[in-house]
Design an enzyme around this catalytic site. Structure first.
Site, PDB file in Angstrom:
ATOM      1  N   ARG A 191      13.378 -54.894 -12.535  1.00 18.32           N
ATOM      2  CA  ARG A 191      12.161 -54.184 -12.933  1.00 18.32           C
ATOM      3  C   ARG A 191      12.281 -53.760 -14.392  1.00 18.32           C
ATOM      4  O   ARG A 191      13.133 -52.958 -14.751  1.00 18.32           O
ATOM      5  CB  ARG A 191      11.891 -52.958 -12.056  1.00 18.32           C
ATOM      6  N   ASP A 204      12.467 -39.441  -8.892  1.00 19.09           N
ATOM      7  CA  ASP A 204      12.510 -40.239 -10.114  1.00 19.09           C
ATOM      8  C   ASP A 204      11.314 -39.876 -10.981  1.00 19.09           C
ATOM      9  O   ASP A 204      10.629 -38.877 -10.740  1.00 19.09           O
ATOM     10  CB  ASP A 204      12.587 -41.741  -9.801  1.00 19.09           C
TER      11      ASP A 204
END
Length: 542
Positions: A168, A449
């Protein structure tokens, strides 16, 4: 490479390199990055400006809808995405996490089908994290990632096929300030993609998979078109057949939810589906409609996957993907084991099971976990209810989702002082970790996160902006918000280890929780604090 020196004349690497990282940032790889920047950065910046123009329209009260100019794409049943690539036919459980060496080994040793190595939300983009993360993936692909830490050996398992690796890259909005071309920082997306692709694409194909990517934070099909152009140039540049790259797009913005068909269409030869990026999606809804009182949401814990706007988003995503014969991936289970409280752990794991059961029954082809201990739970659910490698045959033709359904904010729940304090703790905890170079932080047995921190930050801003009252009868004002922020920051600083950065985190957070200033992304707001770039930074020699 005859023209390399001329191409590199105005390219500067403003972070340190050593013998190992020079393998990653070789002269040839650097030339490729410069080509990507010069070919695509102007388009990237124009698309980011387009986001701001759309925001101005939303601020006036104009709500989004499906695009009339792309109706012919949505209504055409004939086109399909690419067939599943090698290693991506069965993706029932995917583990995600940053790219430090220990995580890479542990993730690849987990009983999962794929590992999404994350340079984005669970990673703080210090120069060391970015280049060493690339080195760790380079070594993992070549099975040379084993290492020793103290008395413990970290070795890749040899008793089974390792999970398929998916990288990613950072979103289009982020830059890599340690690498400049013609006086401008390169896009973080192009830096992450370019290094991973250039160094590993041929090796991955040789080993039976390919260069596969997760693509985050997109807001339109035009942004997907840019990725497709990047993929085509990259494959042509190294002589690789077009269509070898595959990209799974995270639908984690409300604007992208209105363009799912179009996003798959733009990437169709490279598409491996869409993913429900649930936390970023909630963040995007609050962010894009932050000026609109009709979009005020209750405490974060009340915004579940079954509330109307989230349920509509999931159903439309699955229907759209399967109509185009690409994977529809489920969302993140952020829980981590609670070792010191068996009853609380049982309750947390029961919630994971219920969430994964909802996903597989809805028609998802796989799901995400943040911790290896959750892999067994997710696998058990998907193995039981999805005996086939995927559910592309589940068409969901019963689903009829309108634009109003995607914007249905009928979410039961209250705004409480406890919810405010939890948001403050999550925001401060994540930002403090990020400022230390750590991109995911365990808080209250959840792996938080950037996405979850953004939900917390945006809710605080929204509640203050609209002067909501808590269930206890207290009006949310800038003064009240800052008072609670100071209390939480002081408490966290006192409890935290020596040298913690809660004071600095609070300083940045102050500007974001009063309903006034609003940074487009927390990570952009904080980025300069973790760069090594200064006026006197010497360029590294290749």
């Amino acid at each position: 490479m005859a023209n390399a020196d001329a191409i590199l004349k105005d390219v500067n690497i403003l972070g340190p390199l050593n013998d190992q990282t020079r393998v990653i940032l070789s002269k040839e790889a650097t030339v490729f990055l410069a080509l990507l920047h010069r070919s695509f950065n102007a388009t990237r910046k124009a698309l980011l400006q387009r986001r701001m123009i759309r925001q101005a329209e939303l601020d006036k009260g104009n709500l989004p809808d499906f695009l009339p100019e792309t109706k012919h794409i949505r209504e055409n049943d004939a086109w399909r995405g690419a067939p599943p690539a090698p290693g991506l036919v069965d993706r029932r459980v995917e583990i995600t996490g940053p790219t430090d060496r220990k995580m890479v080994v542990n993730a690849l040793n987990s009983n999962v089908w794929t590992y999404m190595a994350d340079f984005e939300d669970s990673n703080a983009p210090t120069w060391d994290n970015m280049v060493n993360g690339q080195l760790n993936l380079y070594d993992a692909i070549r099975k040379q990632v084993d290492f020793k830490q103290g008395e413990k050996d970290y070795k890749l398992r040899t008793d089974r096929t390792l999970p398929t690796l998916i990288c990613r890259a950072r979103g289009w909005h982020l830059e890599e300030k340690h690498f400049t071309v013609d006086g401008e920082p390169i896009s973080g997306s192009l830096f992450d993609f370019g290094l991973y692709f250039f160094n590993n694409a041929a090796e991955l194909v040789k080993r039976g998979t390919g260069p596969y990517f997760y693509l985050p934070k997109m807001e339109s099909h035009l942004e997907a078109r840019l990725w497709n152009d990047v993929f085509n140039l990259a494959q042509d540049y190294i002589g690789m057949p077009r269509g070898t790259i595959r990209g799974t797009v995270l639908i984690e913005t409300i604007m992208a939810a209105f363009e799912m068909d179009e996003i798959i269409y733009e990437l169709r030869d490279h598409s491996s589906g869409l993913n429900c990026g649930r936390w970023d999606y909630i963040f995007s809804v609050i962010k894009r409609f932050r000026q609109n009182p009709d979009f005020v949401l209750p405490d974060r814990s009340a915004v579940t996957m079954t509330v109307p706007f989230m349920d509509a988003y999931v159903k439309l995503l699955i229907q759209t993907c399967h109509r185009r014969q690409v994977h529809a991936m489920g969302g993140m289970a952020a829980q981590i084991p609670i070792k010191d409280d068996p009853a609380a752990n049982d309750a947390a794991m029961a919630s994971v099971r219920a969430d994964k059961l909802r996903e597989v029954r809805a028609g998802h082809d796989g799901t995400w976990v943040a911790h290896p201990a959750l892999a067994a739970i997710a696998s058990d659910i998907f193995n039981t209810y999805m005996p086939t490698p995927n559910q592309l045959f589940v068409r969901r033709e019963d689903v009829k989702i309108s634009g109003n359904d995607l914007l249905n904010m009928n979410v039961p729940g209250k705004i409480t002082e406890d919810g405010i304090r939890k948001n403050l703790n999550i925001g401060l905890g994540y930002m403090e970790g990020w400022l230390r170079g750590v991109g995911c932080v365990p808080i209250n047995y959840l792996m938080e996160d950037a996405a979850t921190a953004e939900v917390s930050r945006s809710q605080l801003w929204q509640w203050c902006r609209h002067g909501v009252s808590t269930s206890e009868g207290k009006k949310m004002t800038p003064e009240y918000s800052l008072k609670l922020l100071k209390e939480q920051a002081d408490e966290l600083e006192k409890k935290g280890p020596k040298g913690n950065k809660f004071k600095l985190a609070a300083k940045y957070f102050e500007s974001q929780v009063t309903g006034e200033d609003y940074a487009e992304f927390l990570t952009s707001l904080l980025y300069n604090e973790i760069t090594n770039v200064g006026a006197a930074t010497p360029a590294a020699k290749l």
